[in-house]
Design an enzyme around this catalytic site. Structure first.
Site, mmCIF file in Angstrom:
data_model
loop_
_atom_site.group_PDB
_atom_site.id
_atom_site.type_symbol
_atom_site.label_atom_id
_atom_site.label_comp_id
_atom_site.label_asym_id
_atom_site.label_seq_id
_atom_site.Cartn_x
_atom_site.Cartn_y
_atom_site.Cartn_z
ATOM 1 C CG ASP A 1 -8.893 2.270 -0.483
ATOM 2 O OD1 ASP A 1 -8.367 1.162 -0.714
ATOM 3 O OD2 ASP A 1 -8.286 3.195 0.094
ATOM 4 C CG ASP B 1 -2.248 0.651 0.975
ATOM 5 O OD1 ASP B 1 -2.355 1.429 0.011
ATOM 6 O OD2 ASP B 1 -3.193 0.385 1.739
#
EC number: 3.2.1.22
Length: 734
Positions: free
Chosen positions: A550, A480
């Site tokens: 997301d 990430d």
């Protein structure tokens, strides 16, 4: 030969019979003139009849007495500014006198079989020499003593040409690259619409199209990543072009940092399209003997519409950009604990989720953020990659062994490029954080960015990650990066090299990826940057899949995945069935609709499976079983967009096996309609002569019938209308 050269007229013709790209060396001045790019044409001994020249009023000309030598009115391959061309240039170099005038003249060419790799940069590749040919055209500026090498690779069986440029300083003085595009094409007219993928966090890759206009329009990023805002892709489509017919030119940059894709239409209707590293805040010092390599631009031409272009990109990026052992393997069905627990977990809770996931048929458990340091929220601990023994008494290795004993693979989340205040790393090495002297350092998500332009920082982070990976049986890593770069200053470089920091940063990221995948080739890496902030071809070179967004809401994902499919194969789209009400938009959607959307990607789950009812668990079991049965087809088949979520209340798409014996269709309706009309969905990509059975229907259908008449939805959908409904149709040859 895919590359043909007319020696006498110094013309170059790249063609595989399907596409042609033609340019020449201009007489007297030695610069490169663009002649044609588009559908394949026959080779001939000379293309001089394609040269367009006439004296124009109010023009400036390079050659005294030659009133047709204005570069403003000549289509070029890699133009400069300031010597009669007033449009934006493909390059800009400042010499020791402060001049930005260049004159790169033709010197030589070289043709090789295959496709050479780029130094320190991701790029498409070949596995056999016969798959492509590469032309390198060498130009030289006598004043700068600088060499420019323009590389063109054409694939023999794909409608693909790749471009890049390399500058080499052969002089005794340093110069500065202020701009260095990867590709430039001057098209002869402006009758196009610009197609691109726009967005923001949680609504990435939304499809947009607008007509060209006189002047400049562009997409770009100056954020240190390719960004949620714009994907490094644009296309020019003829105004009549649809999903299935008409001409389109695609441009996709294999790069993960700051970029620009720019279109300039001049007053004479010529369209200049270029793509490369964003010149904004870029300045590269080219010292004597040094070179600079631009990223690769992948150019695709199709006369079969947007879907034709997409299928070319899908096959290329799936087969000749993604690498490693996972490139051609089916991906495991995973369960990620993030939306189930966020930071609030312990070993008992994690194992309960994993145990239930195993019972439901899942294959991989992924432990997300919160396993290290004192990470109980997003304010601390990044950079201290040491297990939290309060949450995990036996550490990551102990948890991984227990997960493995359940019969599941184990995956782990990292955010290696980021550091939090209060950590050992931050206190011991404040100089390793990107920050500007005497200025406030901005934070994002309570995070600061490590200076990956410094090799010692990359080494340090590699050793930390390696210390975890070496002792633990890990099959998957979610990488990430949750914030953009600000205060892009590195204390490792002098003032005249600060313009290099953003590019050096992404080179450092690539280097860390390369080291890790070389040592751990069996690990499946998935890239993520707050969702889709680094969803780009550069990342696909290192990770065969990426977390698309997301936003896990099934209805929002219709737009996100539909737009992403313009360039990226389904095998690259990370897609999960998530919790409801959805954590991003608060919407409650049926479990089957969430799965029907997530099927068309890598497929996984991101919810607390221990809280499912017995009926829901049976439904999940069936979803997992279905995906396992069909995942090879979804990964390798040809994808077709049928109904756009940007145009109305319905979305439909399908994937067809290579032999056209099987297909899967997804159909989605956002809001229910009372007493609605009869609806049909016309399919694509089937064999018109084959007969297909739809689900368990007793009537078979010829392929031409399904493509020209369509599926009669009222016949195959029997449930009562409701919001957020969906249906998956399986077609099999009979």
């Amino acid at each position: 030969m895919a590359i043909k050269v007319n020696q006498e007229s110094r013309e170059f013709h790249l063609t595989n019979g399907k596409i042609s790209y033609i340019f020449r060396v201009m007489e007297k001045v030695g610069q490169l003139e663009h002649l044609y790019y588009g559908k394949g044409v026959k080779h001939r001994k000379s293309f001089e009849h394609l040269i367009e020249r006439e004296a124009r009023p109010a023009s400036t000309n390079m050659l005294e007495g030659d009133y047709t030598s204005s570069l403003e009115h000549i289509k070029q391959e890699y133009p400069s500014y300031g010597t009669t061309d007033y449009r934006y240039p493909a390059h800009k170099i400042i010499d020791q006198h402060g001049s930005h005038i260049t004159n790169f003249q033709y010197e030589s060419y070289h043709i090789t079989k295959g496709k050479p790799a780029l130094e320190n940069l991701p790029a498409t590749y070949t596995e056999q020499e016969g798959e492509a040919e590469t032309l390198q055209v060498v130009l030289f500026d006598k004043v700068l003593q600088c060499r420019l090498i323009l590389s063109y690779s054409i694939y023999t069986d794909r409608n693909v040409i790749t471009r890049n440029a390399r500058f080499v300083n052969l002089g005794n003085e340093a110069c500065f690259l202020d701009s260095a595009m990867s590709a430039n094409v001057d098209l002869p007219d402006d009758q196009y619409e610009m197609v691109h993928l726009n967005g923001a966090w949680a609504r990435e890759t939304h499809l947009e199209a607008q007509p060209l206009f006189k002047g400049v329009q562009s997409i770009s990023s100056s954020r240190g990543a390719s960004s949620h805002i714009h994907n490094p892709f644009l296309a020019l489509k003829c105004k009549q072009t649809s999903e299935s017919s008409g001409e389109i030119f695609g441009f996709s940059l294999v790069y993960s940092g700051n970029f620009v894709g720019q279109i300039e239409v001049d007053t004479f209707g010529v369209t200049r399209v270029m793509m490369g590293i964003n010149p904004f805040q870029f300045k590269w010092k080219l010292a004597p003997g040094e070179s600079f390599q631009t990223p690769e631009c992948v150019m695709v031409y199709s006369d079969k519409g947007l879907n034709g272009m997409s299928n070319i990109y899908h096959a290329l990026y799936r087969e000749r950009l993604a690498r490693g052992r996972w490139r051609d393997k089916d991906r495991p069905v995973l369960i990620n604990n993030w939306e189930a627990t966020y930071f609030d977990f312990n070993e008992e809770k994690v194992l309960a989720i994993a145990n239930t996931a195993k019972e439901l048929g899942m294959e991989l458990f992924v432990l997300d953020d919160g396993w290290f340091g004192e990470r109980h929220d997003d304010t601390s601990s990044l950079g201290d990659w040491f297990e939290n023994k309060q949450k995990l008494p036996e550490g990551i290795d102990g948890l991984a062994r227990k997960i493995d004993a359940l019969g599941l693979k184990f995956g782990l989340w990292f955010e290696p490029e980021i550091v939090s205040k209060g950590t050992k790393l931050f206190s011991e090495h404040p100089e390793w954080v990107l920050s500007t002297p005497d200025r406030r350092a901005s934070h994002g998500r309570n995070q600061y960015v490590m200076d990956f332009s410094r090799p010692e920082v990359v080494d340090y982070i590699y050793n930390l990650m390696d210390s975890v990976l070496e002792k633990t049986k890990i099959s998957y890593i979610k990488w990430d990066m949750n914030r953009y770069i600000t205060e892009a200053y590195s204390s490792a470089f002098d003032a005249d090299r600060q313009g290099e920091v953003m590019h050096r940063y992404i080179l450092g990221v690539y280097h860390l990826y390369e080291r890790l995948i070389n040592k751990y080739p069996d690990i499946l890496f998935e890239s993520c940057a707050g969702g889709g902030a680094r969803f780009d071809p550069g990342m696909l070179y290192y990770t065969p899949q990426a977390w698309t967004s997301d936003n896990t809401d099934a209805i929002e994902r219709l737009k996100i995945q539909y737009g992403a499919s313009l360039v990226y194969p389904l095998s690259a789209l990370g897609s999960h069935v998530s919790a409801i009400p959805n954590h991003q938009v608060g919407r409650t959607t049926p479990l089957h609709t969430r799965a029907h959307t997530a099927y068309f990607g890598t497929f996984g789950f991101e919810l607390d499976v221990t809280n499912l009812t017995s009926i829901e668990k049976e439904e999940v079991k069936e979803q997992v079983r279905f995906f396992k049965e069909k995942r090879s087809l979804i990964r390798t088949g040809r994808f077709y967009r049928l109904l756009s979520p940007f145009d109305g209340n319905e979305t439909a798409w399908m994937v067809v096996s290579k032999d056209q014996s099987e297909a899967i269709v997804g159909y989605y309706q956002v809001l229910a309609k009372p007493n609605d009309k009869y609806n049909r969905v016309k399919l694509q990509g089937l064999d018109p002569e084959k007969r297909y059975m739809i689900n368990s229907d007793s009537v078979d259908h010829f392929g031409d019938e399904l493509m020209n008449i369509g599926i009669l939805l009222n016949r195959h959908i029997s449930e009562q209308p409701h919001d957020f409904s969906s249906q998956v149709f399986v077609l099999k040859e009979v």
